[in-house]
Design a protein around this motif. Sequence first.
Motif, PDB file in Angstrom:
ATOM      1  N   GLY A 191     -10.869   0.983  -0.366  1.00  0.00           N
ATOM      2  CA  GLY A 191     -10.224   0.155  -1.367  1.00  0.00           C
ATOM      3  C   GLY A 191     -10.999   0.193  -2.664  1.00  0.00           C
ATOM      4  O   GLY A 191     -12.181   0.562  -2.684  1.00  0.00           O
ATOM      5  N   CYS A 193     -11.288  -2.391  -5.438  1.00  0.00           N
ATOM      6  CA  CYS A 193     -11.038  -3.702  -6.023  1.00  0.00           C
ATOM      7  C   CYS A 193     -11.232  -3.701  -7.542  1.00  0.00           C
ATOM      8  O   CYS A 193     -12.282  -3.312  -8.057  1.00  0.00           O
ATOM      9  CB  CYS A 193     -11.971  -4.735  -5.385  1.00  0.00           C
ATOM     10  SG  CYS A 193     -11.759  -6.401  -6.017  1.00  0.00           S
ATOM     11  N   ASP A 211      -2.232   5.336  -0.308  1.00  0.00           N
ATOM     12  CA  ASP A 211      -2.717   4.550   0.821  1.00  0.00           C
ATOM     13  C   ASP A 211      -2.190   5.177   2.107  1.00  0.00           C
ATOM     14  O   ASP A 211      -0.980   5.318   2.285  1.00  0.00           O
ATOM     15  CB  ASP A 211      -2.208   3.104   0.690  1.00  0.00           C
ATOM     16  CG  ASP A 211      -2.863   2.153   1.675  1.00  0.00           C
ATOM     17  OD1 ASP A 211      -3.523   2.627   2.618  1.00  0.00           O
ATOM     18  OD2 ASP A 211      -2.710   0.939   1.489  1.00  0.00           O
ATOM     19  N   ARG A 217      -1.787  -1.777   2.156  1.00  0.00           N
ATOM     20  CA  ARG A 217      -1.922  -2.933   1.289  1.00  0.00           C
ATOM     21  C   ARG A 217      -0.854  -2.838   0.200  1.00  0.00           C
ATOM     22  O   ARG A 217      -0.447  -1.736  -0.186  1.00  0.00           O
ATOM     23  CB  ARG A 217      -3.300  -2.960   0.622  1.00  0.00           C
ATOM     24  CG  ARG A 217      -4.470  -3.052   1.582  1.00  0.00           C
ATOM     25  CD  ARG A 217      -4.428  -4.322   2.400  1.00  0.00           C
ATOM     26  NE  ARG A 217      -5.737  -4.669   2.932  1.00  0.00           N
ATOM     27  CZ  ARG A 217      -5.930  -5.523   3.920  1.00  0.00           C
ATOM     28  NH1 ARG A 217      -4.890  -6.106   4.490  1.00  0.00           N
ATOM     29  NH2 ARG A 217      -7.132  -5.806   4.338  1.00  0.00           N
ATOM     30  N   ILE A 220      -3.965  -1.077  -3.473  1.00  0.00           N
ATOM     31  CA  ILE A 220      -5.325  -0.735  -3.037  1.00  0.00           C
ATOM     32  C   ILE A 220      -6.372  -1.283  -3.999  1.00  0.00           C
ATOM     33  O   ILE A 220      -7.552  -1.301  -3.672  1.00  0.00           O
ATOM     34  CB  ILE A 220      -5.515   0.784  -2.874  1.00  0.00           C
ATOM     35  CG1 ILE A 220      -5.429   1.524  -4.207  1.00  0.00           C
ATOM     36  CG2 ILE A 220      -4.517   1.353  -1.891  1.00  0.00           C
ATOM     37  CD1 ILE A 220      -5.844   2.974  -4.112  1.00  0.00           C
ATOM     38  N   TYR A 221      -5.938  -1.763  -5.158  1.00  0.00           N
ATOM     39  CA  TYR A 221      -6.871  -2.362  -6.110  1.00  0.00           C
ATOM     40  C   TYR A 221      -7.212  -3.804  -5.749  1.00  0.00           C
ATOM     41  O   TYR A 221      -8.015  -4.447  -6.436  1.00  0.00           O
ATOM     42  CB  TYR A 221      -6.293  -2.308  -7.519  1.00  0.00           C
ATOM     43  CG  TYR A 221      -6.123  -0.899  -8.060  1.00  0.00           C
ATOM     44  CD1 TYR A 221      -7.199  -0.028  -8.122  1.00  0.00           C
ATOM     45  CD2 TYR A 221      -4.886  -0.459  -8.518  1.00  0.00           C
ATOM     46  CE1 TYR A 221      -7.050   1.258  -8.626  1.00  0.00           C
ATOM     47  CE2 TYR A 221      -4.732   0.828  -9.027  1.00  0.00           C
ATOM     48  CZ  TYR A 221      -5.816   1.678  -9.078  1.00  0.00           C
ATOM     49  OH  TYR A 221      -5.672   2.951  -9.585  1.00  0.00           O
ATOM     50  N   ASP A 223      -8.201  -4.530  -2.548  1.00  0.00           N
ATOM     51  CA  ASP A 223      -9.022  -4.458  -1.345  1.00  0.00           C
ATOM     52  C   ASP A 223     -10.509  -4.398  -1.688  1.00  0.00           C
ATOM     53  O   ASP A 223     -10.914  -4.680  -2.812  1.00  0.00           O
ATOM     54  CB  ASP A 223      -8.596  -3.250  -0.516  1.00  0.00           C
ATOM     55  CG  ASP A 223      -8.519  -3.583   0.965  1.00  0.00           C
ATOM     56  OD1 ASP A 223      -9.305  -4.411   1.425  1.00  0.00           O
ATOM     57  OD2 ASP A 223      -7.644  -3.021   1.644  1.00  0.00           O
ATOM     58  N   THR A 224     -11.319  -3.983  -0.745  1.00  0.00           N
ATOM     59  CA  THR A 224     -12.776  -3.980  -0.875  1.00  0.00           C
ATOM     60  C   THR A 224     -13.263  -3.331  -2.178  1.00  0.00           C
ATOM     61  O   THR A 224     -12.637  -2.415  -2.718  1.00  0.00           O
ATOM     62  CB  THR A 224     -13.407  -3.241   0.309  1.00  0.00           C
ATOM     63  OG1 THR A 224     -14.815  -3.053   0.096  1.00  0.00           O
ATOM     64  CG2 THR A 224     -12.792  -1.870   0.488  1.00  0.00           C
ATOM     65  N   ARG A 255      -7.000   5.740   0.011  1.00  0.00           N
ATOM     66  CA  ARG A 255      -7.465   4.745   0.977  1.00  0.00           C
ATOM     67  C   ARG A 255      -7.179   5.213   2.397  1.00  0.00           C
ATOM     68  O   ARG A 255      -6.040   5.490   2.766  1.00  0.00           O
ATOM     69  CB  ARG A 255      -6.779   3.401   0.738  1.00  0.00           C
ATOM     70  CG  ARG A 255      -7.166   2.328   1.764  1.00  0.00           C
ATOM     71  CD  ARG A 255      -6.548   0.985   1.420  1.00  0.00           C
ATOM     72  NE  ARG A 255      -6.846  -0.008   2.448  1.00  0.00           N
ATOM     73  CZ  ARG A 255      -5.997  -0.379   3.412  1.00  0.00           C
ATOM     74  NH1 ARG A 255      -4.773   0.151   3.459  1.00  0.00           N
ATOM     75  NH2 ARG A 255      -6.341  -1.267   4.304  1.00  0.00           N
TER      76      ARG A 255
END
Length: 464
Positions: A191, A193, A211, A217, A220-221, A223-224, A255
């Motif tokens: 991810g 973030c 992804d 998700r 993907i921006y 996520d982690t 991702r």
Amino acid sequence: MKRNIIIAAMLAITLQTTHAQEESVTEPQSVERSYIYRLYLTDKKGTTNINKPEKFLSPKALNRRAKQLLAVDSTDLPVSPKYIKKIAKQAQVVGTSRWLNTVVVKVNDTTIIDRLVALEFVSRAHRVWTSPKKVEEMPERKAFATTFPAKENTENIYGKGFHQIHVMGGDSLHAEGFRGKGITIAVIDGGFCNADSIPSIQKIDILGTHDFVAEPRPNIYLDTSHGTGVLSCMGLNEPHIFIGTAPEASFWLLRSEDGRTEQEVEEDYWIMAAEFADSVGVDVINTSLGYNNFDDGVNSHKYRDLDGHTAHISRAASMLADKGIVLVCSAGNSGDEPWKKITPPADADNVITVGALNRKLTNANFSSIGPSQDGRVKPDIMAIGNPSYLMYGEGEIIRANGTSFSSPTACGMVACLWQALPHLTARELIVVVRQSCDRYDTPDNVYGYGLPNFWRAYVNNLTR
């Protein structure tokens, strides 16, 4: 892979900012159990004609192969659409691997798998994922800083990134104009973030995202921050604050890591991402992911698997150089744990596996060691990773530990070197990088071939 993220998070907590906020997560929700299986197919009957590669590879991918005199072969052909259609009548098709001729399917009823295995073109099935009993909702977007308080280093244009690039001769290569321009790098991670919102990261040339996780998700921006940090090590370009190792390269953000669990299917997702990267014409891949222990404990990798051709992910990774792509991957962060060894795909053939050094250029205790089970030198090279400077999802320059960050730091320089020496094939470039290392004549299972000098690699190979 989770330890890579944990190590990064430990030092990320020390970042000098008040802009971050706690992630707001709702209570886990109960869900119906489901299962994902990998189906191994016997052949590719009914697939596209091998003489029409433009149907499954982009012009950029074909040009990359032609330049390196690499022929399209049967592994490049897509999985038979006829077979996929038959499988899809009974199960949800999550994805495929054309290189390994597998199909990944999701079911709620495991008896469906018995019927699929009975098909004449399916040789066997292997369970790679069981849904967790409860699933957490997506966290809200983290707050992030939009400006820096002041220039970190008015004398040095690299700012806090200077040491980790200078020890590899990277600043000298940059000074010659080789900063990654024209090279495309894929980042396969969990991810990214705020990478779509932080002003400094928005300056990076991001070509696109994808992804590959079965339950993607919405963005993907969200996520982690792990992938954000990895990307920043290469692509960030903030003079006097932080400049990464390939600030003029272009990037795909992919991702493959499912942060909810640690299960074998993540190897399948990774392979899907690598094949996508190949198809769109990527030159270099960085992956700061690695797998050995899975939640069920049953299918966890053993030392005997570390031969580059046993773990599913390593089988695919070992094929990348023959597709004309250089894979740069983290060695793993198990050096101070009972496992100690590299984690797949770091055991793959013809890749650059990167361990971590501290600021004094000695081995970081957590950096995983080699050799591979069949006796190859691992890690291949070392780079600064204890700590690395980078930008996380909060938009500040921080320090974080891990081969997760020594890998992209080295990867960016690999991209710059290939820009400087475009006549090299992927296999040749890997050898040239190893030969530039300070322990090349006396490699070991801790430092591998040692610390590379990319300036030396460039100078020594100009006349080839």
